[in-house]
Design a protein around this motif. Structure first.
Motif, mmCIF file in Angstrom:
data_model
loop_
_atom_site.group_PDB
_atom_site.id
_atom_site.type_symbol
_atom_site.label_atom_id
_atom_site.label_comp_id
_atom_site.label_asym_id
_atom_site.label_seq_id
_atom_site.Cartn_x
_atom_site.Cartn_y
_atom_site.Cartn_z
ATOM 1 N N ASN A 70 5.719 4.184 -3.378
ATOM 2 C CA ASN A 70 4.987 3.016 -3.872
ATOM 3 C C ASN A 70 5.858 1.785 -3.961
ATOM 4 O O ASN A 70 5.348 0.686 -4.084
ATOM 5 N N SER A 71 7.165 1.950 -3.932
ATOM 6 C CA SER A 71 8.048 0.785 -3.996
ATOM 7 C C SER A 71 9.252 1.052 -3.132
ATOM 8 O O SER A 71 9.609 2.202 -2.887
ATOM 9 N N GLY A 72 9.853 -0.025 -2.648
ATOM 10 C CA GLY A 72 11.011 0.146 -1.794
ATOM 11 C C GLY A 72 11.802 -1.134 -1.691
ATOM 12 O O GLY A 72 11.362 -2.190 -2.145
ATOM 13 N N GLY A 73 12.972 -1.002 -1.081
ATOM 14 C CA GLY A 73 13.818 -2.155 -0.851
ATOM 15 C C GLY A 73 13.650 -2.653 0.557
ATOM 16 O O GLY A 73 13.532 -1.869 1.492
ATOM 17 N N VAL B 66 14.862 5.965 5.363
ATOM 18 C CA VAL B 66 14.133 4.808 5.865
ATOM 19 C C VAL B 66 12.644 5.114 5.809
ATOM 20 O O VAL B 66 12.183 6.073 6.417
ATOM 21 N N ILE B 67 11.882 4.295 5.065
ATOM 22 C CA ILE B 67 10.441 4.524 4.990
ATOM 23 C C ILE B 67 9.795 4.049 6.288
ATOM 24 O O ILE B 67 9.032 4.761 6.923
ATOM 25 N N ARG B 68 10.071 2.804 6.654
ATOM 26 C CA ARG B 68 9.462 2.271 7.883
ATOM 27 C C ARG B 68 10.438 1.293 8.506
ATOM 28 O O ARG B 68 10.778 0.284 7.909
ATOM 29 N N TYR C 160 0.880 -1.176 0.000
ATOM 30 C CA TYR C 160 0.000 0.000 0.000
ATOM 31 C C TYR C 160 0.911 1.218 0.000
ATOM 32 O O TYR C 160 2.083 1.148 0.349
ATOM 33 N N ARG C 161 0.336 2.360 -0.400
ATOM 34 C CA ARG C 161 1.167 3.552 -0.498
ATOM 35 C C ARG C 161 1.507 4.041 0.906
ATOM 36 O O ARG C 161 0.614 4.232 1.721
ATOM 37 N N ILE C 162 2.786 4.191 1.165
ATOM 38 C CA ILE C 162 3.248 4.629 2.495
ATOM 39 C C ILE C 162 3.763 6.049 2.369
ATOM 40 O O ILE C 162 4.513 6.353 1.438
ATOM 41 N N SER C 163 3.343 6.899 3.277
ATOM 42 C CA SER C 163 3.862 8.266 3.261
ATOM 43 C C SER C 163 4.798 8.440 4.443
ATOM 44 O O SER C 163 4.461 8.104 5.578
ATOM 45 N N ALA C 164 5.997 8.941 4.153
ATOM 46 C CA ALA C 164 6.989 9.165 5.198
ATOM 47 C C ALA C 164 7.808 10.377 4.833
ATOM 48 O O ALA C 164 8.186 10.538 3.672
#
Lengths: 128, 112
Positions: B46-49, B75-77, B36-40
């Motif tokens: 929309n994509s990450g490692g 770092v997104i999450r 799901y789209r994460i906002s940080a």
């Protein structure tokens, strides 16, 4: 020595890579209303630790339409395992492994482990 | 592998070691589209490692490490969990049949 811990970080990047897991499941009906679910992923049911990464296994216990976790009367698991599964699903959802509002479309064709037609089954005795 | 992700990884591992953690293993779980789209940090992703770090550390450093991860813009999450292999495996007996007739009437002592 303190506790060991595993950590996941997600950084900005590009590209896609789907991770697939092999899952087999078996249902053995013991009682007409209840059924115990034994799932095999290469090892027996009580060795299911570190579930939160096994998205395909967890997605079997989630509704494909709403993404809601099925209750114990639908999955047929014992209390302990249901709790473990719920915790693992929530963890996977928060960590960004599993979608929340729906089931991952790649896992829609998996073998059906849960008795998702529970209500219809209950009411079927009243249908003529 | 992009140099920014490598630099971010290096930063986080160095921060871990500064807090007295012993890094055992670093796994790359691949770069994929997020579920799901994460906002940080005022941005949507929309994509990450995905990366997994195994480490030993005292329990007191967990809070400061989470603080550090939340401040890092790359770092997104970030999450820290207990290592699953340290948990004891309890034998599961399966569904135990409960005698429902005994539960039908309450056995509480009532004041007469």
């Amino acid at each position: 020595m303190g506790t060991t811990a595993a950590m996941v970080t997600v950084c900005g990047g590009l590209g896609r890579k789907k991770v697939t897991h092999l899952v087999t499941a078996a249902i053995s009906p013991t009682h007409p209303r209840t059924h115990t679910v034994l799932w095999r992923r290469g090892f027996s049911q009580y060795k299911q630790i570190s579930n939160y990464k096994k998205v395909q296994l967890l997605a079997q216990f989630v509704s494909p339409f709403t993404g809601g976790i099925y209750g114990r009367y639908i999955t047929g698991l014992c209390v302990k395992k249901q709790k473990e599964i719920t915790k693992a699903i929530k963890r996977a959802q928060i960590m960004g492994f599993m979608p929340v509002t729906h089931k991952d479309p790649a896992y829609l064709k998996d073998p059906k482990v849960c008795n998702s037609r529970y209500r219809e089954q209950l009411l079927s005795c009243y249908h003529r | 592998m992009k140099p920014e992700t490598a630099a971010a990884l290096k930063r986080t591992i160095e921060a871990l070691m500064d807090r007295g953690a012993i890094v055992r293993n670093l796994e790359n779980l691949g770069e994929r589209a997020l579920p799901y789209r994460i906002s940080a940090h005022n941005q949507q992703y929309n994509s990450g490692g995905y990366f997994l770090v195994d480490f030993y550390s005292p329990t007191t450093t967990v809070e400061s490490m989470l603080n550090h991860l939340s401040r890092d813009t790359d770092v997104i999450r970030g999450n820290i969990v207990k290592h699953p292999l340290t948990q004891e495996l309890k034998e599961c007996e399966g569904i135990v049949p409960v005698p429902l007739e005994e539960k039908l009437y309450s056995t509480k002592k009532r004041r007469k």
